[in-house]
Design a protein around this motif. Structure first.
Motif, PDB file in Angstrom:
ATOM      1  N   TYR A   1       0.861  -1.238  -0.022  1.00 17.09           N
ATOM      2  CA  TYR A   1      -0.057   0.016  -0.059  1.00 17.09           C
ATOM      3  C   TYR A   1       0.771   1.270  -0.100  1.00 17.09           C
ATOM      4  O   TYR A   1       0.661   2.179  -0.745  1.00 17.09           O
ATOM      5  CB  TYR A   1      -0.789   0.086   1.266  1.00 17.09           C
TER       6      TYR A   1
ATOM      7  N   ASN B   1      -5.077   8.054  -3.334  1.00 12.22           N
ATOM      8  CA  ASN B   1      -6.536   7.728  -3.768  1.00 12.22           C
ATOM      9  C   ASN B   1      -6.324   6.678  -4.800  1.00 12.22           C
ATOM     10  O   ASN B   1      -7.157   5.563  -4.566  1.00 12.22           O
ATOM     11  CB  ASN B   1      -6.781   8.782  -4.738  1.00 12.22           C
TER      12      ASN B   1
ATOM     13  N   GLU C   1      -5.822   3.356  -2.316  1.00 11.79           N
ATOM     14  CA  GLU C   1      -7.088   3.063  -1.817  1.00 11.79           C
ATOM     15  C   GLU C   1      -8.025   2.508  -2.745  1.00 11.79           C
ATOM     16  O   GLU C   1      -8.873   1.324  -2.498  1.00 11.79           O
ATOM     17  CB  GLU C   1      -7.790   4.251  -1.136  1.00 11.79           C
ATOM     18  N   ASN C   2      -8.224   3.142  -3.976  1.00 16.78           N
ATOM     19  CA  ASN C   2      -8.836   2.161  -5.102  1.00 16.78           C
ATOM     20  C   ASN C   2      -8.510   0.968  -5.163  1.00 16.78           C
ATOM     21  O   ASN C   2      -9.486   0.111  -5.172  1.00 16.78           O
ATOM     22  CB  ASN C   2      -8.943   3.186  -6.148  1.00 16.78           C
TER      23      ASN C   2
ATOM     24  N   LYS D   1      -9.400  -1.510  -2.158  1.00 18.33           N
ATOM     25  CA  LYS D   1     -10.708  -1.435  -2.102  1.00 18.33           C
ATOM     26  C   LYS D   1     -11.258  -2.651  -3.040  1.00 18.33           C
ATOM     27  O   LYS D   1     -12.116  -3.667  -2.835  1.00 18.33           O
ATOM     28  CB  LYS D   1     -11.559  -0.161  -2.420  1.00 18.33           C
ATOM     29  N   SER D   2     -10.813  -2.616  -4.118  1.00 28.42           N
ATOM     30  CA  SER D   2     -10.976  -3.800  -5.557  1.00 28.42           C
ATOM     31  C   SER D   2     -10.607  -5.112  -4.865  1.00 28.42           C
ATOM     32  O   SER D   2     -11.293  -5.900  -5.016  1.00 28.42           O
ATOM     33  CB  SER D   2     -10.508  -3.300  -6.654  1.00 28.42           C
TER      34      SER D   2
ATOM     35  N   LYS E   1     -10.024  -5.794  -1.752  1.00 26.38           N
ATOM     36  CA  LYS E   1     -10.836  -6.261  -0.693  1.00 26.38           C
ATOM     37  C   LYS E   1     -12.017  -7.114  -1.059  1.00 26.38           C
ATOM     38  O   LYS E   1     -12.423  -8.170  -0.369  1.00 26.38           O
ATOM     39  CB  LYS E   1     -11.078  -5.054   0.152  1.00 26.38           C
ATOM     40  N   ILE E   2     -12.549  -6.602  -2.181  1.00 23.16           N
ATOM     41  CA  ILE E   2     -13.766  -7.363  -2.696  1.00 23.16           C
ATOM     42  C   ILE E   2     -13.568  -8.739  -3.245  1.00 23.16           C
ATOM     43  O   ILE E   2     -14.481  -9.701  -3.077  1.00 23.16           O
ATOM     44  CB  ILE E   2     -14.435  -6.506  -3.665  1.00 23.16           C
TER      45      ILE E   2
ATOM     46  N   GLY F   1      -3.892  -4.271   6.110  1.00 25.67           N
ATOM     47  CA  GLY F   1      -4.341  -3.434   5.258  1.00 25.67           C
ATOM     48  C   GLY F   1      -3.166  -2.659   4.461  1.00 25.67           C
ATOM     49  O   GLY F   1      -3.299  -1.712   3.752  1.00 25.67           O
TER      50      GLY F   1
ATOM     51  N   ASN G   1     -11.431  -1.314 -12.462  1.00 25.47           N
ATOM     52  CA  ASN G   1     -12.042  -0.191 -11.439  1.00 25.47           C
ATOM     53  C   ASN G   1     -11.148   0.806 -11.069  1.00 25.47           C
ATOM     54  O   ASN G   1     -11.471   1.660 -10.269  1.00 25.47           O
ATOM     55  CB  ASN G   1     -12.366  -1.145 -10.124  1.00 25.47           C
TER      56      ASN G   1
END
Length: 166
Positions: free
Chosen positions: A96, A106, A109-110, A113-114, A116-117, A128, A152
């Motif tokens: 990260y 940004n 994070e994007n 987030k993708s 994590k799904i 994290g 994404n």
């Protein structure tokens, strides 16, 4: 044996340092007929014909004289996409903080987030801060995971600046 890259296994401590250069998208210079190189955010290939290669070598008396063709100049978007794809093809995965420093928060994070799904599909996120595919299951479905992360990403121009090299 340790599964350290998408298609490579090795005894601990004997992973290929040569391949690591490619997987980390670091500069390299290829020698020989048709050899690929990646220098100054530019990927190019030497002539695959003996005569063309000999002419190229003969015309350069030192490194500075070597003509480097602009075949594939990297954009910010290309660098980002390759960084994500290549990172997820290693057992180390994506960091990260490195995403933040090379691109921006940004984007980091994007991407996370993708990912994590995708955790139910063999993605492991540690504190994290690190995201990697599980072995061997994650490597078997990596293309689908990588495509999902890339689709994404923001579609607007991300930046005009070229990311920082390692």
């Amino acid at each position: 044996y340790v599964h350290y890259e998408t298609s490579n296994f090795a005894l601990e401590g004997f992973q290929s340092a040569h391949n690591r250069t490619y997987w980390r998208n670091e500069p390299y210079f290829g020698f020989g007929l048709g050899a690929a190189s990646f220098l100054d955010s530019n990927r190019f290939r030497r002539d695959g014909r003996m005569r063309g290669y000999i002419d190229w070598v003969s015309n350069a008396s030192k490194y500075e004289d070597l003509e480097i063709p602009a075949e594939e100049v990297y954009t910010f978007q290309t660098e980002l996409e390759e960084f994500i794809m290549l990172g997820l093809r290693t057992a180390t995965g994506l960091d990260y903080e490195e995403l933040c420093s090379r691109f921006n928060e940004n984007i980091a994070e994007n991407v996370f987030k993708s990912l994590k799904i995708q955790e139910r599909h063999h993605v492991h996120i540690e504190d994290g801060q690190w995201a990697r595919l599980t072995s061997p299951e994650g490597f078997l479905v990596q293309n689908a995971i990588i495509v999902d992360v890339l689709k994404n990403l923001p579609v607007e121009p991300l930046s005009e600046k070229v990311p920082q090299r390692i």
